[in-house]
Design an enzyme around this catalytic site. Structure first.
Site, PDB file in Angstrom:
ATOM      1  N   ASN A   1      -5.128   2.790   3.199  1.00  0.00           N
ATOM      2  CA  ASN A   1      -4.061   1.859   2.831  1.00  0.00           C
ATOM      3  C   ASN A   1      -4.622   0.621   2.144  1.00  0.00           C
ATOM      4  O   ASN A   1      -4.020   0.086   1.209  1.00  0.00           O
ATOM      5  CB  ASN A   1      -3.260   1.460   4.076  1.00  0.00           C
ATOM      6  CG  ASN A   1      -4.123   1.011   5.231  1.00  0.00           C
ATOM      7  OD1 ASN A   1      -5.103   1.680   5.589  1.00  0.00           O
ATOM      8  ND2 ASN A   1      -3.801  -0.114   5.841  1.00  0.00           N
TER       9      ASN A   1
ATOM     10  N   CYS B   1       0.839  -1.204   0.000  1.00  0.00           N
ATOM     11  CA  CYS B   1       0.000   0.000   0.000  1.00  0.00           C
ATOM     12  C   CYS B   1       0.874   1.254   0.000  1.00  0.00           C
ATOM     13  O   CYS B   1       0.621   2.215  -0.731  1.00  0.00           O
ATOM     14  CB  CYS B   1      -0.949  -0.004   1.192  1.00  0.00           C
ATOM     15  SG  CYS B   1      -0.132  -0.130   2.810  1.00  0.00           S
TER      16      CYS B   1
ATOM     17  N   GLY C   1      -2.370 -10.084   8.140  1.00  0.00           N
ATOM     18  CA  GLY C   1      -1.458 -10.171   7.006  1.00  0.00           C
ATOM     19  C   GLY C   1      -0.436  -9.051   7.010  1.00  0.00           C
ATOM     20  O   GLY C   1       0.759  -9.272   6.806  1.00  0.00           O
TER      21      GLY C   1
ATOM     22  N   SER D   1      -6.610  -0.544  10.784  1.00  0.00           N
ATOM     23  CA  SER D   1      -6.693  -0.983   9.391  1.00  0.00           C
ATOM     24  C   SER D   1      -5.605  -1.980   9.033  1.00  0.00           C
ATOM     25  O   SER D   1      -5.501  -2.398   7.878  1.00  0.00           O
ATOM     26  CB  SER D   1      -6.597   0.226   8.450  1.00  0.00           C
ATOM     27  OG  SER D   1      -5.292   0.783   8.489  1.00  0.00           O
ATOM     28  N   ALA D   2      -4.783  -2.344   9.998  1.00  0.00           N
ATOM     29  CA  ALA D   2      -3.703  -3.300   9.752  1.00  0.00           C
ATOM     30  C   ALA D   2      -4.115  -4.664  10.279  1.00  0.00           C
ATOM     31  O   ALA D   2      -4.127  -4.901  11.491  1.00  0.00           O
ATOM     32  CB  ALA D   2      -2.416  -2.834  10.430  1.00  0.00           C
TER      33      ALA D   2
ATOM     34  N   ARG E   1       0.555  -7.249   9.600  1.00  0.00           N
ATOM     35  CA  ARG E   1       1.448  -7.362  10.760  1.00  0.00           C
ATOM     36  C   ARG E   1       2.481  -8.468  10.573  1.00  0.00           C
ATOM     37  O   ARG E   1       3.603  -8.393  11.084  1.00  0.00           O
ATOM     38  CB  ARG E   1       0.619  -7.605  12.026  1.00  0.00           C
ATOM     39  CG  ARG E   1      -0.289  -6.431  12.357  1.00  0.00           C
ATOM     40  CD  ARG E   1      -1.236  -6.725  13.505  1.00  0.00           C
ATOM     41  NE  ARG E   1      -2.240  -5.680  13.632  1.00  0.00           N
ATOM     42  CZ  ARG E   1      -2.060  -4.529  14.280  1.00  0.00           C
ATOM     43  NH1 ARG E   1      -0.905  -4.294  14.874  1.00  0.00           N
ATOM     44  NH2 ARG E   1      -3.021  -3.634  14.327  1.00  0.00           N
ATOM     45  N   GLN E   2       2.111  -9.524   9.848  1.00  0.00           N
ATOM     46  CA  GLN E   2       3.056 -10.617   9.629  1.00  0.00           C
ATOM     47  C   GLN E   2       4.061 -10.298   8.527  1.00  0.00           C
ATOM     48  O   GLN E   2       5.017 -11.039   8.338  1.00  0.00           O
ATOM     49  CB  GLN E   2       2.281 -11.891   9.251  1.00  0.00           C
ATOM     50  CG  GLN E   2       1.456 -12.466  10.385  1.00  0.00           C
ATOM     51  CD  GLN E   2       0.513 -13.555   9.904  1.00  0.00           C
ATOM     52  OE1 GLN E   2       0.590 -13.988   8.748  1.00  0.00           O
ATOM     53  NE2 GLN E   2      -0.368 -13.998  10.778  1.00  0.00           N
TER      54      GLN E   2
END
Length: 284
Positions: free
Chosen positions: A261, A108, A143, A139-140, A145-146
């Protein structure tokens, strides 16, 4: 799903997940779409129904999906940072990869900031470019965060390979503020001696307009600023730098408008899918 519904050239065949209780799958079913929870296995069982897959899983999962889709001869639009195919920033290099079997949508932050670096590099050399993306923590998802490491590496490479910077650096911040913030991006580009500053500013504004054609919420937070240096950057000492502040507001199709994002990734992916569909139609 909502963006493909509005597309004049794409037809949504199925929304695929892995959680039978997924709210998203339930929404798709309510709108009359097939919405299996068997993941990539559904694609294996229906290869003749699908010409293009938009994969928004994770970099790790897409590595496995890419092999399956390649074996089936199905075009992959990869919304993860897995980078199994050429990186595409819709406003910059879309036309160069219309025949690629797997297209990587970078990140993003890459979709938001690489066009700005490309706008500067098309009128002057860019010894160093740096981007900082701040997105709402809400909004995170898992996926994102990993994939923080993949995000920074893939985005930095995009600033160099597509944006034209000699050295690129990327940083992402998950901001927990309440109420949630819109996606905000700061881009710094070092400018060599003799740069035509007016040409830089004009090129940036033209590129913002290009991106806003497929991401309506993409805009400058304020007019770009040329700062006086000198600045010591990883690309060497530069006399000036341009500072670009961007904001991305989501369309609010399903996710909140602060999730710009996510909106810019899906909007750019649909733009790429439409271009590929038109290209195939012309070639047929």
């Amino acid at each position: 799903m909502y963006k493909i519904e509005r597309s004049p050239s794409l037809d949504l065949v199925a929304l695929i997940g892995i959680d039978p209780d997924s709210e998203g799958l339930a929404r798709a079913r309510a709108r009359g779409y097939e919405a299996p929870h068997t993941g990539i296995d559904w694609v294996r069982e229906h290869p003749d129904s699908v010409r293009m897959v938009f994969d928004a899983t994770s970099a790790y999962v897409h590595v496995r999906h890419a092999k399956v889709l390649a074996e089936l001869g199905i075009r992959a639009i990869d919304l993860t940072p897995a980078a199994r195919g050429p990186k595409v920033i819709a406003a910059v290099n879309l036309e160069e990869h219309l025949d690629a079997p797997n297209i990587n949508m970078v990140t993003c932050g890459g979709q938001a900031t690489t066009p700005m670096v490309a706008a500067v590099s098309r009128v002057t050399r860019v010894p160093y470019a740096e981007m900082v993306s701040a997105v709402s923590s809400r909004s995170a998802g898992p996926g994102t965060r990993q994939n923080i490491d993949e995000f920074t590496r893939t985005t930095a490479k995009a600033l160099e390979e597509i944006g034209g910077a000699e050295i690129g650096k990327a940083i992402i911040i998950l901001n927990p503020a309440e109420p949630p913030i819109l996606m905000r991006n700061t881009v710094f580009c070092g400018l060599p001696e003799g740069t035509d500053h007016a040409a830089v500013l004009s090129s940036i504004e033209a590129m913002v307009a290009d991106v806003a054609r497929y991401v309506p919420g993409y805009r400058l937070k304020q007019r770009p600023v040329i700062e006086e240096g000198p600045f010591n950057t990883p690309g060497g000492l530069v006399p000036h730098r341009v500072v670009i502040l961007l904001e991305v507001e989501g369309a609010g199709d399903y996710l909140p408008t602060y999730a710009g994002n996510l909106d810019i990734m899906t909007a750019a992916a649909v733009r790429v899918g439409e271009a590929i569909a038109s290209h195939q139609e012309v070639a047929a």
